[in-house]
Design a protein around this motif. Structure first.
Motif, PDB file in Angstrom:
ATOM      1  N   MET A  27       0.893  -1.517  -0.549  1.00  0.00           N
ATOM      2  CA  MET A  27      -0.031   0.135  -0.121  1.00  0.00           C
ATOM      3  C   MET A  27       1.193   1.267   0.084  1.00  0.00           C
ATOM      4  SD  MET A  27      -2.933   1.329   3.041  1.00  0.00           S
ATOM      5  CE  MET A  27      -1.956   2.295   3.726  1.00  0.00           C
ATOM      6  N   GLY A  30       2.148   2.262  -3.295  1.00  0.00           N
ATOM      7  CA  GLY A  30       1.099   2.740  -4.079  1.00  0.00           C
ATOM      8  C   GLY A  30       0.753   2.010  -5.428  1.00  0.00           C
ATOM      9  N   LYS A  31       0.244   0.148  -4.511  1.00  0.00           N
ATOM     10  CA  LYS A  31      -0.403  -0.829  -5.068  1.00  0.00           C
ATOM     11  C   LYS A  31      -1.817  -0.732  -3.937  1.00  0.00           C
ATOM     12  CE  LYS A  31       2.834  -1.667  -7.583  1.00  0.00           C
ATOM     13  NZ  LYS A  31       3.728  -2.675  -6.942  1.00  0.00           N
ATOM     14  N   GLU A  32      -2.495  -1.202  -4.915  1.00  0.00           N
ATOM     15  CA  GLU A  32      -3.435  -1.918  -4.601  1.00  0.00           C
ATOM     16  C   GLU A  32      -3.757  -2.840  -3.466  1.00  0.00           C
ATOM     17  OE1 GLU A  32      -6.779  -0.220  -4.451  1.00  0.00           O
ATOM     18  OE2 GLU A  32      -5.675   1.991  -5.626  1.00  0.00           O
ATOM     19  N   VAL A  33      -4.419  -3.197  -2.402  1.00  0.00           N
ATOM     20  CA  VAL A  33      -4.232  -4.723  -1.157  1.00  0.00           C
ATOM     21  C   VAL A  33      -5.282  -4.958  -1.055  1.00  0.00           C
ATOM     22  CG1 VAL A  33      -1.981  -3.924  -0.963  1.00  0.00           C
ATOM     23  CG2 VAL A  33      -3.986  -2.987   1.473  1.00  0.00           C
ATOM     24  N   SER A  34      -5.188  -6.249  -0.802  1.00  0.00           N
ATOM     25  CA  SER A  34      -6.754  -6.845   0.322  1.00  0.00           C
ATOM     26  C   SER A  34      -6.492  -7.689   1.367  1.00  0.00           C
ATOM     27  CB  SER A  34      -7.815  -7.459  -0.669  1.00  0.00           C
ATOM     28  OG  SER A  34      -7.134  -8.854  -0.720  1.00  0.00           O
ATOM     29  N   ALA A  58      -7.425  -2.129  -9.114  1.00  0.00           N
ATOM     30  CA  ALA A  58      -8.598  -2.073  -8.060  1.00  0.00           C
ATOM     31  C   ALA A  58      -9.004  -3.575  -7.806  1.00  0.00           C
ATOM     32  CB  ALA A  58      -9.857  -1.700  -8.585  1.00  0.00           C
ATOM     33  N   ILE A  59      -8.863  -4.412  -6.967  1.00  0.00           N
ATOM     34  CA  ILE A  59      -8.744  -5.863  -6.694  1.00  0.00           C
ATOM     35  C   ILE A  59     -10.364  -6.353  -6.161  1.00  0.00           C
ATOM     36  CG2 ILE A  59      -8.134  -7.801  -5.046  1.00  0.00           C
ATOM     37  CD1 ILE A  59      -5.861  -5.667  -3.781  1.00  0.00           C
TER      38      ILE A  59
ATOM     39  N   ILE B   4      -5.296   7.983   4.780  1.00  0.00           N
ATOM     40  CA  ILE B   4      -5.305   6.849   4.345  1.00  0.00           C
ATOM     41  C   ILE B   4      -4.541   5.659   4.833  1.00  0.00           C
ATOM     42  CG2 ILE B   4      -4.403   4.831   1.812  1.00  0.00           C
ATOM     43  CD1 ILE B   4      -5.416   6.577   0.949  1.00  0.00           C
ATOM     44  N   LEU B   6      -4.500   0.589   6.665  1.00  0.00           N
ATOM     45  CA  LEU B   6      -5.030  -0.024   5.614  1.00  0.00           C
ATOM     46  C   LEU B   6      -5.528  -0.823   7.272  1.00  0.00           C
ATOM     47  CD1 LEU B   6      -4.815  -2.480   4.617  1.00  0.00           C
ATOM     48  CD2 LEU B   6      -2.298  -3.410   5.768  1.00  0.00           C
ATOM     49  N   MET B 176     -11.851  -8.300   6.816  1.00  0.00           N
ATOM     50  CA  MET B 176     -11.248  -8.134   6.186  1.00  0.00           C
ATOM     51  C   MET B 176     -10.514  -6.669   5.720  1.00  0.00           C
ATOM     52  SD  MET B 176     -12.116  -8.129   2.323  1.00  0.00           S
ATOM     53  CE  MET B 176     -12.796  -6.879   1.847  1.00  0.00           C
ATOM     54  N   MET B 177      -8.704  -6.574   5.875  1.00  0.00           N
ATOM     55  CA  MET B 177      -8.749  -5.568   5.384  1.00  0.00           C
ATOM     56  C   MET B 177      -7.873  -4.868   4.791  1.00  0.00           C
ATOM     57  SD  MET B 177      -4.997  -5.288   8.071  1.00  0.00           S
ATOM     58  CE  MET B 177      -4.353  -6.266   8.240  1.00  0.00           C
ATOM     59  N   GLU B 178      -8.382  -3.727   4.344  1.00  0.00           N
ATOM     60  CA  GLU B 178      -7.876  -2.833   3.234  1.00  0.00           C
ATOM     61  C   GLU B 178      -7.498  -1.345   3.020  1.00  0.00           C
ATOM     62  OE1 GLU B 178     -10.265  -4.766  -1.163  1.00  0.00           O
ATOM     63  OE2 GLU B 178     -11.645  -3.623   1.008  1.00  0.00           O
ATOM     64  N   LYS B 179      -6.978  -1.059   1.995  1.00  0.00           N
ATOM     65  CA  LYS B 179      -6.214   0.821   2.000  1.00  0.00           C
ATOM     66  C   LYS B 179      -8.061   1.644   1.880  1.00  0.00           C
ATOM     67  CE  LYS B 179      -5.265   2.630  -2.168  1.00  0.00           C
ATOM     68  NZ  LYS B 179      -4.431   2.999  -3.001  1.00  0.00           N
ATOM     69  N   ARG B 259     -18.190  -8.620  -5.247  1.00  0.00           N
ATOM     70  CA  ARG B 259     -16.033  -8.518  -5.379  1.00  0.00           C
ATOM     71  C   ARG B 259     -16.088  -9.997  -5.973  1.00  0.00           C
ATOM     72  NH1 ARG B 259     -13.835  -5.295  -1.562  1.00  0.00           N
ATOM     73  NH2 ARG B 259     -11.728  -5.847  -3.367  1.00  0.00           N
ATOM     74  N   ARG B 262     -17.382 -10.327  -9.611  1.00  0.00           N
ATOM     75  CA  ARG B 262     -16.482  -8.896 -10.809  1.00  0.00           C
ATOM     76  C   ARG B 262     -15.253  -9.665 -11.132  1.00  0.00           C
ATOM     77  NH1 ARG B 262     -12.491  -4.993 -10.098  1.00  0.00           N
ATOM     78  NH2 ARG B 262     -13.280  -2.520 -11.387  1.00  0.00           N
TER      79      ARG B 262
END
Lengths: 181, 352
Positions: A27, A30-34, A58-59, B4, B6, B176-179, B259, B262
């Motif tokens: 992150m 600068g990346k998209e993460v999950s 986008a993930i 921002i 996480l 879950m975790m995301e940005k 999700r 998608r």
């Protein structure tokens, strides 16, 4: 480019933290993460795992069925995830507790003595995951080593910050365990 | 741009509530929702809100009724069995027209069920849930970011329409975790002349009640509520689309399963199938008309609803499509999340 990863082992081995650090570091780059953990009954004493996705875009699904990279730290996790590594993918396994390694020939597998290195050389089994992380970074270059250290600083409560040098050592040692081919 | 971080969905929801001007949180722990409580308990000393762990969900919902009635910005979070316990109170709150925000981090049911993610509370959330003719606005987040955004939106809609609002999340989105980008904190200045804040000399008593003994009065109340629901249907429908412009097959899916779907769209397209995803963000009010537009298009061959339940939203999809095109369903139950390839297999079967 989407990278689908899984980190799996016994609860307490630090596999969820490994995933968190990769996600946080990516992150920051600068990346998209999950990051998606196994939770509930699995978390309590059995095997724990987390799925981490890193991508430039986008993930879609945070839940993966096949993996580009898997890191496993006990036998049940090896059995569960070896078949789920994509052809040509990477499997990192802890070879001081798992005696019989992976059998697939269509993946790149690396046995890493993370536990032995942590206990013998660093006298602290808790940094086993950081040794493995070092190896993983050398093999996959998924994120920069510096980003992981930043991530560690960002996620570790301040009262544990005196442990940062130990973790850096572990990371470096793991990094050097892998000889570039 | 906001800060921002996480974050886990549950923690992000808690943080968003604080930033949106939370004044009262009442709840009871239950997996997979407990991180919201933990987060709000931990943060309480640094902020100006009341955190209260009630003795049960029944108590918590009635505290919402009381504090919300006094004009406070209030939140409770729970998971499926707990949400069932709250239904009586939500019915009262809907009738008394009190702005309250609920979040149900759904787990597999029925009964005590499992703690794994599920969407089997769709009927309960969108069709009322408790007794009487009422609805709550139901927002269905599919990311950690929407857990944050829908808290702001939910609080505002609750105030705007004087209605309970439900965030219909699930165990996976919560865990879950995301940005996530956190909006700046807002200073909450409630404008609630109806609130029971103590009678002053210059106004009549404010009465908040759900009891109307005379049928004529009760009907009038119902008519008022229905008028409000119509207004909400006209103004507050929200949805999101992915590659529907030229789609011949339309997946309809909400929350976590959207999700998964998608990804199925991308897998299917790589194999030459023109698949698109239609995702309701409000599941009540449901975007019937927009879906009907797709049903009217010649290129659209069929719809498939992908859910983590035995087939609940698919009924709304059928209402929208109105028999014009086939509507299929695929789902997994009991805490199992369908995977993206499974969805593609189903679509291939239908095509044959």
């Amino acid at each position: 480019m989407l990278k689908e990863m899984v980190f799996a082992g016994f609860g307490g081995q630090g596999v969820l933290s490994m995933g968190t650090l990769i996600a946080y570091a990516a992150m920051k780059e600068g990346k998209e993460v999950s990051w998606f953990p196994s939770y509930g009954p699995e978390m309590r004493g059995g095997t724990a795992n987390c799925m981490v996705n890193v991508s430039d875009e986008a993930i879609s699904s945070p839940i993966d069925t096949e993996f580009d990279i898997a890191a496993v730290f006990n036998i049940p996790s090896l059995e569960k995830f070896e078949p789920k590594v994509k052809k040509g993918g990477i499997l990192i396994w802890e070879n001081s507790v798992i005696k019989k390694g992976p059998t697939r020939k269509d993946i790149h597998s690396y046995g890493v003595p993370a536990i032995r290195t942590a206990t013998d050389k660093l006298k602290n089994i808790k940094v086993m995951n950081m040794v493995a992380m070092g190896a993983l970074l050398k093999i996959t270059q998924i994120v920069k080593k510096e980003s992981v250290l930043t991530a560690l600083k960002g996620t570790l409560p301040e009262r544990y910050h005196h442990l940062l040098p130990l973790n850096r050592n572990a990371l470096d040692m793991g990094f050097d365990l892998i000889k570039t081919k | 741009m906001g800060e921002i971080r996480l974050m886990k969905g549950n923690e992000a929801l808690g943080e968003a509530a604080i930033r949106a001007g939370l004044q009262g949180y009442f709840g009871y722990p239950i997996t997979p929702q407990s991180e919201v409580m933990e987060y709000l308990a931990q943060q309480e000393p640094h902020h100006n809100y009341v955190f209260l762990q009630a003795e049960s969900e029944v108590a918590a919902v009635n505290m919402m009724y009381g504090a919300g009635g006094a004009g406070a910005r209030v939140l409770t979070t729970t998971s499926s069995p707990g949400f069932s316990l709250m239904q009586e109170g939500i019915s009262y709150i809907a009738c008394a027209e009190i702005p309250c925000l609920f979040c149900n981090v759904v787990r597999g049911g029925p009964g005590l069920g499992t703690i794994q993610p599920s969407q089997s509370d769709y009927f309960q959330s969108t069709k009322g849930g408790g007794h009487g003719d009422y609805h709550t606005i139901v927002l269905a987040p599919n990311s950690v970011q929407e857990m944050v955004d829908f808290v702001y939106l939910g609080f505002n809609l609750a105030d705007k329409y004087r209605t309970p609002v439900t965030i219909l999340s699930d165990g996976a989105i919560g865990q879950m975790m995301e940005k996530v980008e956190l909006p700046d904190p807002v200073e909450y200045k409630p404008d609630k002349p109806w609130a029971t804040t103590g009678k002053t000399k210059d106004r009549e008593r404010n009465i908040l009640t759900s009891l109307y003994i005379q049928s004529e009065d009760m009907e009038k109340k119902n008519q008022k509520l229905q008028k409000k629901y119509e207004k909400i249907k006209q103004n507050e429908i929200r949805f999101d689309e992915y590659k529907t412009e030229d789609a011949e097959i339309i997946i309809v899916s909400f929350g976590l399963s959207s999700r998964v779907s998608r990804k199925s769209v991308d897998i299917g397209r790589a194999q030459g199938m023109k698949i698109g995803l239609f995702r309701p963000q409000t599941v009540w009010p449901f975007p019937y008309e927009k879906l009907r537009e797709y049903a009217d298009k010649d290129r659209v061959k069929f719809f498939i609803s992908i859910e983590m339940n035995a087939g609940q939203m698919v009924e709304d999809v059928k209402l929208a499509v109105c028999g014009k095109k086939p509507v299929h369903f695929y789902g997994r139950m009991g805490g199992i999340v369908p995977d993206s390839y499974e969805v593609i297999e189903q679509i291939k079967k239908i095509k044959e």
